[in-house]
Scaffold this active site. Structure first.
Site, PDB file in Angstrom:
ATOM      1  N   GLY A 104      35.075  48.856  56.509  1.00 49.05           N
ATOM      2  CA  GLY A 104      36.482  49.222  56.643  1.00 49.05           C
ATOM      3  C   GLY A 104      37.441  48.231  56.020  1.00 49.05           C
ATOM      4  O   GLY A 104      37.053  47.187  55.495  1.00 49.05           O
ATOM      5  N   GLY A 106      39.206  45.473  56.189  1.00 54.42           N
ATOM      6  CA  GLY A 106      39.287  44.290  57.039  1.00 54.42           C
ATOM      7  C   GLY A 106      40.449  43.385  56.701  1.00 54.42           C
ATOM      8  O   GLY A 106      40.894  42.604  57.535  1.00 54.42           O
ATOM      9  N   ARG A 107      40.939  43.450  55.464  1.00 54.60           N
ATOM     10  CA  ARG A 107      42.110  42.644  55.094  1.00 54.60           C
ATOM     11  C   ARG A 107      43.062  43.435  54.198  1.00 54.60           C
ATOM     12  O   ARG A 107      43.780  42.863  53.382  1.00 54.60           O
ATOM     13  CB  ARG A 107      41.681  41.339  54.429  1.00 54.60           C
ATOM     14  CG  ARG A 107      40.824  41.487  53.208  1.00 54.60           C
ATOM     15  CD  ARG A 107      40.432  40.130  52.660  1.00 54.60           C
ATOM     16  NE  ARG A 107      39.479  40.276  51.558  1.00 54.60           N
ATOM     17  CZ  ARG A 107      38.503  39.412  51.323  1.00 54.60           C
ATOM     18  NH1 ARG A 107      38.338  38.378  52.090  1.00 54.60           N
ATOM     19  NH2 ARG A 107      37.677  39.597  50.300  1.00 54.60           N
ATOM     20  N   ASP A 138      40.172  36.987  59.772  1.00 52.01           N
ATOM     21  CA  ASP A 138      41.590  36.995  60.149  1.00 52.01           C
ATOM     22  C   ASP A 138      42.419  38.027  59.387  1.00 52.01           C
ATOM     23  O   ASP A 138      43.604  38.191  59.659  1.00 52.01           O
ATOM     24  CB  ASP A 138      42.200  35.594  59.963  1.00 52.01           C
ATOM     25  CG  ASP A 138      42.026  35.046  58.543  1.00 52.01           C
ATOM     26  OD1 ASP A 138      41.786  35.850  57.617  1.00 52.01           O
ATOM     27  OD2 ASP A 138      42.116  33.819  58.358  1.00 52.01           O
ATOM     28  N   GLY A 139      41.809  38.700  58.428  1.00 49.19           N
ATOM     29  CA  GLY A 139      42.524  39.727  57.677  1.00 49.19           C
ATOM     30  C   GLY A 139      43.512  39.187  56.657  1.00 49.19           C
ATOM     31  O   GLY A 139      44.282  39.949  56.067  1.00 49.19           O
ATOM     32  N   ARG A 196      48.720  46.344  46.297  1.00 49.25           N
ATOM     33  CA  ARG A 196      47.857  47.123  45.421  1.00 49.25           C
ATOM     34  C   ARG A 196      48.325  48.580  45.396  1.00 49.25           C
ATOM     35  O   ARG A 196      48.840  49.096  46.392  1.00 49.25           O
ATOM     36  CB  ARG A 196      46.408  47.045  45.904  1.00 49.25           C
ATOM     37  CG  ARG A 196      45.938  45.622  46.142  1.00 49.25           C
ATOM     38  CD  ARG A 196      44.448  45.491  46.111  1.00 49.25           C
ATOM     39  NE  ARG A 196      43.752  46.123  47.215  1.00 49.25           N
ATOM     40  CZ  ARG A 196      42.430  46.016  47.407  1.00 49.25           C
ATOM     41  NH1 ARG A 196      41.693  45.325  46.563  1.00 49.25           N
ATOM     42  NH2 ARG A 196      41.850  46.604  48.430  1.00 49.25           N
ATOM     43  N   ASP A 273      30.902  50.012  49.216  1.00 54.87           N
ATOM     44  CA  ASP A 273      32.262  49.999  49.767  1.00 54.87           C
ATOM     45  C   ASP A 273      33.276  49.517  48.740  1.00 54.87           C
ATOM     46  O   ASP A 273      34.483  49.566  48.990  1.00 54.87           O
ATOM     47  CB  ASP A 273      32.328  49.128  51.033  1.00 54.87           C
ATOM     48  CG  ASP A 273      31.846  47.711  50.788  1.00 54.87           C
ATOM     49  OD1 ASP A 273      30.672  47.550  50.404  1.00 54.87           O
ATOM     50  OD2 ASP A 273      32.627  46.766  50.980  1.00 54.87           O
TER      51      ASP A 273
END
Length: 524
Positions: A104, A106-107, A138-139, A196, A273
């Site tokens: 997923g 995560g950041r 910590d993302g 992005r 991914d």
């Protein structure tokens, strides 16, 4: 009160797909959902470093907008656009050949989707804080990796490589703890956020996680959504449409990797991914450009032993990843033979299209039976000694078929250690240039036309690893001028740009083994 940006927000992903009912950032398994709502982390002192004017225009924004407080706050996660709910996507993936389960965003946090001039764009912040998919992380992201992502996204676009884009690069004002080489030497670095942009950030892993959990209902919903909004020309959903969808994903993946090979780009972490279902280059982590032409080179420290994602193996990895996507889509198609036919077509098409690409790099417009051998012989001799790929192919445009003996003079600037070029190596180059001159005799295109054509295929300027590191080193000292210099340089990678000739040069000796230049990690 901060004014908001005037964006034509047209969210679809969150309105048409199932959401995670839990709303917090605690790490957890997210079931029967395609995303989780999550807000970006507010930062200490956001500061905009650079903005892509081209992307501003694509989104319907102006340069004046980019100078506003609203812009800085929105694209650092400090302000949420009205009538939007930021979210993180749920997906899984195969990492280095092994199923990793749920991964997923995560950041990464998606802000919204917008429409402008009949084009749709998803806006996403990378490094904006924790999500349910951050696991123990910590993302956040650091300036080092953010500079690389920002510059490379736009550089790839101007090279003609299918890619996600970047709108802006900003500092957060926070310090982030990172272990750059995973060797126990963690240190604080400047935090940063990249905005992005892409039509969609859907990956192979979005479908894989649902199939792995046997959540066929949600899988079908997601595939139908994808076809409706990104492959609408295929028509209404059916088993045949699903097959056509897979065929198109395979074709787009193939074309993307052909472009990577053409310009010498090595992604470094082709996990499922990190594979866009739209065939876009996505997730610029431990990437690198070939300097010496070497099929075995990988920029990723994690991959240094097995070299799974080395330059020469990228086409095979594209196919391997497509096999995993085929497995994920199988419950909707239930026709293994048809899926295998598409995968087999990828193999044959890649061989054919790779040869077409190499013909173009050599300035050959007509087909000839001996072309495959000419290419193979070139790839062999290029690897006899460290030879700069970009310089070699760019200078090759100056070769004249009437003067094959001048080939050796054209190539000498591409050798990293001229003293190691033995008589035997020189002789092999002489033979190849003679064969190339003979092959060019069969072409009808005049020299000047061939030269112009080759210079549209073989870039003069690419984001060499040491260049990115120079920009990072300067940025860490508060000097962002090199970021701007390289951003402008790489907008015209096929132009001569005599005033930028210093960047058409081999990797300097100091960069051969320097961290960030020769090998990189996934640390961000």
């Amino acid at each position: 009160m901060t004014k908001h940006l005037n964006l034509n927000i047209q969210d679809q992903f969150t309105k048409e797909l199932p959401a995670d009912p839990i709303v917090d950032t605690n790490s957890r398994q997210v079931l029967q959902a395609c995303f989780s709502y999550v807000n970006p982390k507010k930062t200490a002192q956001p500061e905009l470093i650079h903005v892509s004017k081209n992307m501003l225009k694509n989104l319907g924004l102006t340069e004046a907008d980019a100078k506003t407080e609203a812009f800085v706050k929105t694209f650092t996660g400090n302000s949420i656009l009205p009538n939007t709910k930021p979210y993180a996507m749920c997906y899984g993936g195969h990492q280095f050949g092994r199923w990793a389960g749920q991964l997923g965003d995560g950041r990464a946090i998606n802000l919204c989707e917008i429409e402008h001039n009949n084009n749709r764009w998803a806006l996403q912040l990378k490094g904006a804080g924790k999500t349910p998919y951050s696991r123990t992380a910590d993302g956040l992201a650091v300036l080092r990796s953010s500079v690389r992502e920002y510059l490379c996204s736009e550089a790839m676009h101007y090279l003609g490589v299918p890619t996600t884009r970047a709108l802006s690069l900003a500092l957060t004002g926070d310090m982030v703890l990172r272990d750059i080489l995973y060797n126990g030497n963690a240190a604080y670095e400047k935090g940063a956020v990249v905005t992005r942009v892409a039509p969609s950030f859907l990956r192979f892993g979005n479908y894989e996680i649902l199939a792995a959990r046997q959540d066929i209902k949600t899988l079908k919903t997601l595939v139908n959504y994808t076809i409706k909004h990104h492959f609408s020309h295929l028509g209404a959903a059916s088993k045949e449409t699903y097959l056509q969808f897979f065929q198109e994903v395979a074709t787009r993946t193939l074309h993307m990797i052909i472009h990577w090979q053409r310009v010498g780009f090595v992604h470094g972490v082709m996990n499922t991914d990190n594979m866009s279902v739209l065939g876009l280059t996505i997730d610029y982590g431990p990437y690198g450009w070939l300097e010496d032409f070497n099929f075995g080179w990988t920029p990723n420290t994690t991959d240094s032993q097995h070299k799974r994602y080395r330059f020469g193996n990228q086409p095979n990895m594209g196919l391997w990843n497509l096999y995993q996507l085929a497995n994920a889509l199988y419950p909707l198609i239930e026709d293994a033979t048809a899926l295998e036919a598409i995968l087999n077509k990828y193999k044959t098409d890649f061989e054919l299209e790779s040869l077409v690409m190499m013909r173009q790099k050599l300035g050959l417009q007509l087909e000839h039976d001996q072309d495959a051998q000419l290419v193979q012989d070139l790839e062999t001799v290029l690897q006899l000694a460290e030879t700069d790929m970009t310089i070699f192919f760019r200078n090759l445009a100056n070769f004249k078929k009437e003067q094959p003996e001048q080939g050796s003079a054209l190539i000498k600037d591409a050798f990293y250690e001229p003293s190691k070029i033995t008589a035997a190596i020189k002789q092999q180059w002489v033979h190849w240039f003679e064969a190339y001159a003979k092959r060019l005799q069969k072409e009808t295109m005049p020299h000047t036309a061939r030269q112009e054509f080759m210079n549209t295929i073989n870039p003069k300027y690419v984001l060499r690893n040491y260049m990115a590191q120079l920009a990072i080193d300067a940025a860490n000292q508060g000097d962002y001028s090199l970021i701007d210099t390289f951003f402008k340089l790489l907008k015209q990678p096929y132009h001569e740009q005599p005033h930028n000739q210093q960047w058409f040069a081999k990797r300097p000796d100091w960069a051969k083994y320097k961290v960030g230049c020769s090998m990189l990690s996934c640390s961000s």
